[in-house]
Design an enzyme around this catalytic site. Structure first.
Site, mmCIF file in Angstrom:
data_model
loop_
_atom_site.group_PDB
_atom_site.id
_atom_site.type_symbol
_atom_site.label_atom_id
_atom_site.label_comp_id
_atom_site.label_asym_id
_atom_site.label_seq_id
_atom_site.Cartn_x
_atom_site.Cartn_y
_atom_site.Cartn_z
ATOM 1 N N ARG A 299 68.446 -37.732 -27.253
ATOM 2 C CA ARG A 299 67.256 -37.808 -28.134
ATOM 3 C C ARG A 299 67.675 -38.078 -29.590
ATOM 4 N NH1 ARG A 299 63.077 -35.310 -25.240
ATOM 5 N NH2 ARG A 299 61.710 -36.607 -26.491
ATOM 6 N N CYS B 212 68.079 -32.531 -25.605
ATOM 7 C CA CYS B 212 67.410 -31.623 -24.664
ATOM 8 C C CYS B 212 67.934 -31.978 -23.274
ATOM 9 C CB CYS B 212 65.892 -31.782 -24.753
ATOM 10 S SG CYS B 212 65.352 -33.360 -24.144
ATOM 11 N N LYS C 271 48.961 -34.361 -25.692
ATOM 12 C CA LYS C 271 49.995 -33.640 -26.470
ATOM 13 C C LYS C 271 50.724 -34.618 -27.373
ATOM 14 C CE LYS C 271 54.156 -32.826 -24.457
ATOM 15 N NZ LYS C 271 55.312 -33.323 -25.204
ATOM 16 N N ASN C 272 51.119 -35.774 -26.812
ATOM 17 C CA ASN C 272 51.978 -36.698 -27.554
ATOM 18 C C ASN C 272 51.238 -37.520 -28.588
ATOM 19 O OD1 ASN C 272 54.037 -35.626 -26.134
ATOM 20 N ND2 ASN C 272 54.261 -37.326 -24.714
ATOM 21 N N ASP D 259 57.330 -40.370 -18.280
ATOM 22 C CA ASP D 259 56.765 -39.014 -18.149
ATOM 23 C C ASP D 259 56.050 -38.797 -16.820
ATOM 24 O OD1 ASP D 259 55.880 -38.703 -21.679
ATOM 25 O OD2 ASP D 259 57.778 -38.562 -20.613
ATOM 26 N N ARG E 95 54.435 -25.808 -22.459
ATOM 27 C CA ARG E 95 54.583 -26.630 -23.674
ATOM 28 C C ARG E 95 53.588 -27.789 -23.664
ATOM 29 N NH1 ARG E 95 60.391 -28.687 -25.031
ATOM 30 N NH2 ARG E 95 59.003 -29.734 -26.491
HETATM 31 C C1 EPZ Z 1 58.080 -39.567 -26.880
HETATM 32 O O1 EPZ Z 1 59.394 -39.093 -27.128
HETATM 33 C C2 EPZ Z 1 57.397 -38.497 -26.049
HETATM 34 N N1 EPZ Z 1 57.377 -37.239 -26.783
HETATM 35 C C3 EPZ Z 1 58.155 -38.302 -24.731
HETATM 36 O O2 EPZ Z 1 57.397 -37.374 -23.949
HETATM 37 C C4 EPZ Z 1 58.193 -39.634 -23.984
HETATM 38 O O3 EPZ Z 1 58.940 -39.473 -22.799
HETATM 39 C C5 EPZ Z 1 58.840 -40.693 -24.885
HETATM 40 O O4 EPZ Z 1 58.105 -40.786 -26.127
HETATM 41 C C6 EPZ Z 1 58.858 -42.066 -24.235
HETATM 42 O O5 EPZ Z 1 57.541 -42.442 -23.917
HETATM 43 C C7 EPZ Z 1 56.468 -37.068 -27.767
HETATM 44 O O6 EPZ Z 1 55.691 -37.959 -28.085
HETATM 45 C C8 EPZ Z 1 56.465 -35.731 -28.442
HETATM 46 P P1 EPZ Z 1 61.452 -42.452 -27.874
HETATM 47 P P2 EPZ Z 1 60.323 -39.853 -28.217
HETATM 48 O O7 EPZ Z 1 61.792 -42.351 -29.306
HETATM 49 O O8 EPZ Z 1 59.495 -40.320 -29.357
HETATM 50 C C9 EPZ Z 1 66.179 -43.100 -27.571
HETATM 51 C C10 EPZ Z 1 57.002 -35.505 -22.632
HETATM 52 O O9 EPZ Z 1 57.348 -35.228 -21.473
HETATM 53 N N2 EPZ Z 1 66.135 -43.096 -29.041
HETATM 54 O O10 EPZ Z 1 60.574 -43.556 -27.395
HETATM 55 O O11 EPZ Z 1 61.492 -38.988 -28.512
HETATM 56 C C11 EPZ Z 1 65.826 -41.740 -26.978
HETATM 57 O O12 EPZ Z 1 66.966 -40.932 -26.911
HETATM 58 C C12 EPZ Z 1 57.993 -36.115 -23.588
HETATM 59 O O13 EPZ Z 1 55.834 -35.332 -23.098
HETATM 60 C C13 EPZ Z 1 67.308 -43.380 -29.736
HETATM 61 O O14 EPZ Z 1 68.376 -43.612 -29.155
HETATM 62 O O15 EPZ Z 1 60.802 -41.093 -27.352
HETATM 63 C C14 EPZ Z 1 65.298 -42.101 -25.616
HETATM 64 O O16 EPZ Z 1 66.381 -42.281 -24.726
HETATM 65 C C15 EPZ Z 1 59.384 -36.247 -22.987
HETATM 66 N N3 EPZ Z 1 67.287 -43.380 -31.099
HETATM 67 C C16 EPZ Z 1 64.589 -43.437 -25.858
HETATM 68 O O17 EPZ Z 1 65.123 -43.957 -27.072
HETATM 69 C C17 EPZ Z 1 66.127 -43.122 -31.799
HETATM 70 O O18 EPZ Z 1 66.153 -43.159 -33.043
HETATM 71 C C18 EPZ Z 1 63.080 -43.307 -25.998
HETATM 72 O O19 EPZ Z 1 62.838 -42.431 -27.056
HETATM 73 C C19 EPZ Z 1 64.952 -42.843 -31.062
HETATM 74 C C20 EPZ Z 1 64.977 -42.836 -29.690
#
Ligand code: EPZ
Length: 427
Positions: A123, A118, A24-25, A309, A401
């Site tokens: 996020r 969420c 998915k990701n 995850d 999802r």
């Molecule tokens: C991706 O989310 C995945 N989703 C998530 O999977 C996964 O948990 C996550 O990466 C970490 O591996 C998809 O790919 C669609 P991040 P993403 O940007 O890109 C903070 C699932 O269950 N952050 O690495 O949103 C953020 O809030 C989902 O399939 C900022 O603060 O993850 C989080 O605490 C859940 N500012 C952390 O960093 C930003 O600009 C990691 O976020 C970006 C992120």
């Protein structure tokens, strides 16, 4: 009002062979990346899940034609002439923010609804914005929308991410491939899905080196030189890990096919430390367990660290292991809500800040429980397999999802599980 739930009969096992779907990701971002090539991109091994349906709708709203043939998507972006994503789609799926980079790359502008938070955290997208601003993007926030423009075009930059954000790395990749000059992304995310995206972009004519490492170098090319391609999505490592945990709970044996075991090194190491025997080959992992589950210590971290995850799934495993396990969630600020549901089934878990202290118990009891995010939901179904009595998992839209035919795949492994519509008042 009626509600669909997943009903699982307990005291059961899970064994056999299951093929995981495409990741998915990764697939979500590959669809977004197709915007950078004018014409027909063909994507194989795309999972049949509701998040993909939302991303298809986002592309259609932008003017693309998307057709699906089983697990293959044909995305024709020749007639894409809009660069705005509507709030109602972004609010359904925050990964829609992944069209920001390719839209800026293709049109030099974009209007994308700001994704909300969420259940698992705020996020934020500040790192996406700071990185894109370094490339020359100007942002205005207008009534919940991000208005992106590039008054002087996109130019290369040396971007250092505060945190190896998956989404920020992806948006920066998809914009920098057509920037004027070279871009360096330092402290980049290293997830396998980043490598999959870079491989597809390079097939389209981009020049990306180092994807999968902390430092990625992108040499910008002319936007019109990027062309459509045909690409196959990598297997879903998180779906694979979910099934492996199900087998670890019930001793297996289980063979999971369609995933590179190299994507699951940390999870496999933890499963082995908890008493599982694991054999791997090029695209499958086999697990069996002959000894009692042992406790563990887990720190969720960006790849190649332990994947957040799989945190809920391993909390379930720890809940039935001997002794005391400690699970620390370092990626999201609020990803322990699953613990409250597991406690309702009899687990012994204490949350202290971002640590979960899990004392193993002999048995869980079936109960009505609620999915708080898609991974927690999937883990609750697994809990129901080994619990005493029946479990009904609510809010299963979360599971749909990200897990293609979860009930069908579990049933094929001998699990007594089904979907049921509960009419109001049914206890
Ligand atoms: C991706 O989310 C995945 N989703 C998530 O999977 C996964 O948990 C996550 O990466 C970490 O591996 C998809 O790919 C669609 P991040 P993403 O940007 O890109 C903070 C699932 O269950 N952050 O690495 O949103 C953020 O809030 C989902 O399939 C900022 O603060 O993850 C989080 O605490 C859940 N500012 C952390 O960093 C930003 O600009 C990691 O976020 C970006 C992120």
């Amino acid at each position: 009002m009626s509600e669909e739930v997943i009903v699982v009969e307990g005291n059961n096992t899970l064994a056999g062979e299951v093929r995981v779907s495409g990741a998915k990701n990764s697939a979500l971002k590959l669809i977004a990346a197709s915007l950078l090539g004018r014409g027909e991109t063909v994507l194989h091994n795309v999972p049949l899940i509701s998040d993909i349906d939302v991303m298809i709708e986002v592309l259609r709203r932008l003017g693309a034609t998307v057709t699906r043939e089983d697990h293959t998507l044909i995305v024709d972006t020749s007639s894409v002439d809009k660069c705005e994503t509507p709030y109602e789609l972004v609010s359904k799926m925050r990964a829609s923010i992944s069209v920001l980079g390719p839209l800026v790359g293709r049109f030099g502008k974009a209007r994308v609804a700001m994704p909300g938070g969420c259940q698992i955290g705020a996020r934020k997208i500040d790192m996406h914005m700071v990185g894109l601003e370094a490339l020359g993007v100007k942002f205005d926030i207008d009534h919940g929308f991000l208005d992106a423009s590039t008054p002087h075009g996109l130019h290369g930059a040396h971007v250092i991410l505060d945190f190896p954000s998956v989404g920020a790395t992806e948006n920066l990749l998809m914009a920098s491939v057509v920037a004027d000059g070279t871009t360096i992304i330092e402290n980049a995310a290293r997830e396998p899905e980043i490598v999959d995206l870079a491989n597809m972009l390079n097939k389209m004519g981009a020049k990306i080196a180092g994807a999968g490492e902390s430092l990625i170098e992108i040499t910008g090319v002319a936007a019109e030189s990027l062309h459509p391609c045909e690409h196959t999505t990598v297997g879903d490592r998180i779906e694979a890990g979910t099934f492996l945990v199900g087998a670890a709970l019930t001793q297996g044996p289980l063979r999971v096919v369609g995933v590179d075991p190299g994507y699951l090194r940390m999870a496999i190491m933890k499963l082995e430390s908890m008493g599982c025997e694991i054999e791997s080959n090029s695209d499958s992992v086999t697990l069996r367990r002959a000894v009692p589950l042992r406790s563990t210590e887990i720190q969720t971290l960006p790849h190649p660290g332990f994947p957040t995850d799989l945190q809920a799934q391993f909390m379930l495993l720890a809940a039935l292991a001997n002794d005391m396990s400690v699970i620390t969630e370092n990626v999201f600020e609020n990803r322990f809500m699953f613990a409250a549901e597991l406690i309702r089934m009899g687990a012994d878990i204490t949350i202290e800040d971002h640590h979960a202290l899990v004392r193993g118990v002999q048995k869980l009891q079936g109960a009505d429980v609620s999915s708080t995010d898609l991974r927690a939901g999937a883990a609750l179904v697994l809990a129901g397999i080994v619990a005493e009595g029946q479990t009904r998992v609510h809010n299963i839209a979360h599971i749909d999802r990200g897990y293609e035919d979860y009930v069908g795949k579990l049933s094929s492994l001998g699990v007594n599980v089904s979907r049921m519509v509960l009419d109001e008042g049914m206890n």
